[in-house]
Design a protein around this motif. Sequence first.
Motif, short mmCIF file in Angstrom:
data_model
loop_
_atom_site.label_atom_id
_atom_site.label_comp_id
_atom_site.label_asym_id
_atom_site.label_seq_id
_atom_site.Cartn_x
_atom_site.Cartn_y
_atom_site.Cartn_z
N ALA A 99 1.53 -0.32 -2.41
CA ALA A 99 1.11 0.55 -3.51
C ALA A 99 0.04 1.53 -3.04
N PHE A 100 -0.93 1.04 -2.27
CA PHE A 100 -2.00 1.91 -1.78
C PHE A 100 -1.45 3.03 -0.90
N GLU A 101 -0.60 2.67 0.06
CA GLU A 101 -0.07 3.69 0.97
C GLU A 101 0.74 4.73 0.22
N THR A 102 1.45 4.28 -0.81
CA THR A 102 2.24 5.22 -1.61
C THR A 102 1.34 6.22 -2.33
N ILE A 103 0.31 5.72 -3.02
CA ILE A 103 -0.54 6.65 -3.77
C ILE A 103 -1.44 7.46 -2.83
N ARG A 104 -1.86 6.88 -1.74
CA ARG A 104 -2.66 7.65 -0.77
C ARG A 104 -1.87 8.85 -0.28
N ASP A 105 -0.58 8.65 -0.02
CA ASP A 105 0.25 9.72 0.52
C ASP A 105 0.73 10.71 -0.54
N ARG A 106 0.68 10.31 -1.81
CA ARG A 106 1.26 11.15 -2.85
C ARG A 106 0.29 11.53 -3.97
N ALA B 133 -6.09 -3.66 0.06
CA ALA B 133 -5.33 -4.84 0.48
C ALA B 133 -6.14 -5.73 1.41
N SER B 134 -7.08 -5.13 2.13
CA SER B 134 -7.86 -5.91 3.10
C SER B 134 -8.71 -7.00 2.44
N GLY B 135 -8.95 -6.90 1.14
CA GLY B 135 -9.74 -7.92 0.45
C GLY B 135 -8.95 -9.15 0.04
N TYR B 136 -7.64 -9.16 0.26
CA TYR B 136 -6.79 -10.27 -0.17
C TYR B 136 -6.32 -11.09 1.03
N THR B 137 -6.27 -12.40 0.86
CA THR B 137 -5.83 -13.27 1.95
C THR B 137 -4.36 -13.66 1.83
N ASP B 138 -3.84 -13.73 0.62
CA ASP B 138 -2.44 -14.08 0.41
C ASP B 138 -1.56 -12.97 0.98
N PRO B 139 -0.65 -13.30 1.92
CA PRO B 139 0.13 -12.24 2.58
C PRO B 139 1.05 -11.47 1.63
N ILE B 140 1.60 -12.12 0.63
CA ILE B 140 2.47 -11.43 -0.33
C ILE B 140 1.65 -10.42 -1.13
N VAL B 141 0.51 -10.87 -1.62
CA VAL B 141 -0.38 -10.00 -2.39
C VAL B 141 -0.85 -8.83 -1.52
N ARG B 142 -1.26 -9.15 -0.32
CA ARG B 142 -1.76 -8.12 0.60
C ARG B 142 -0.68 -7.06 0.86
#
Length: 155
Positions: free
Chosen positions: A25-32, A10-19
């Motif tokens: 999604a990242f936090e979900t898959i990282r945790d699961r 997410a850190s590579g995106y500037t649009d706040p909605i996209v980020r």
Amino acid sequence: MRDEEVPNPASGYTDPIVRDLVAAAFETIRDRYVLARHQIAAAVLDADGRVHLGLHVDAMVGRAAVCAEAGALSAARLVTSASLLAVAAVRFPKPTEPPLARVVPPCGLCRELLLDHAPHISVVLPHPEDPLIPLACLLPHKYVGTKWPAPLTQP
């Protein structure tokens, strides 16, 4: 897995909605993340500003697997009939791969499914300079059957 070593894409995106979608999604898959079970998570944004999450559920018989985008679509429809605006999916790396999570576009089946239920949805692509496009652009010749009235299937 080496959670702390895998940077959030997410850190590579500037649009706040996209980020925010990519981060969810990242936090979900990282945790699961579980090798050979769960490798992708998806986040869907609805018109009310809520984010709905889905997790890839693999299966011994490949056809029985459920994509993360399908799970997020189902989760959204369980709680709202609001329009679905955007979807992002993140693939977590296997232990044998470099520690880089990445945004992935929906597979063909998910493109069809999402457009059936959210004809105007946009998708986050792994291109931070131009990350959000209408999903219909990725599937310009969507299958249109006779099961539902045409307006539901036209972007």
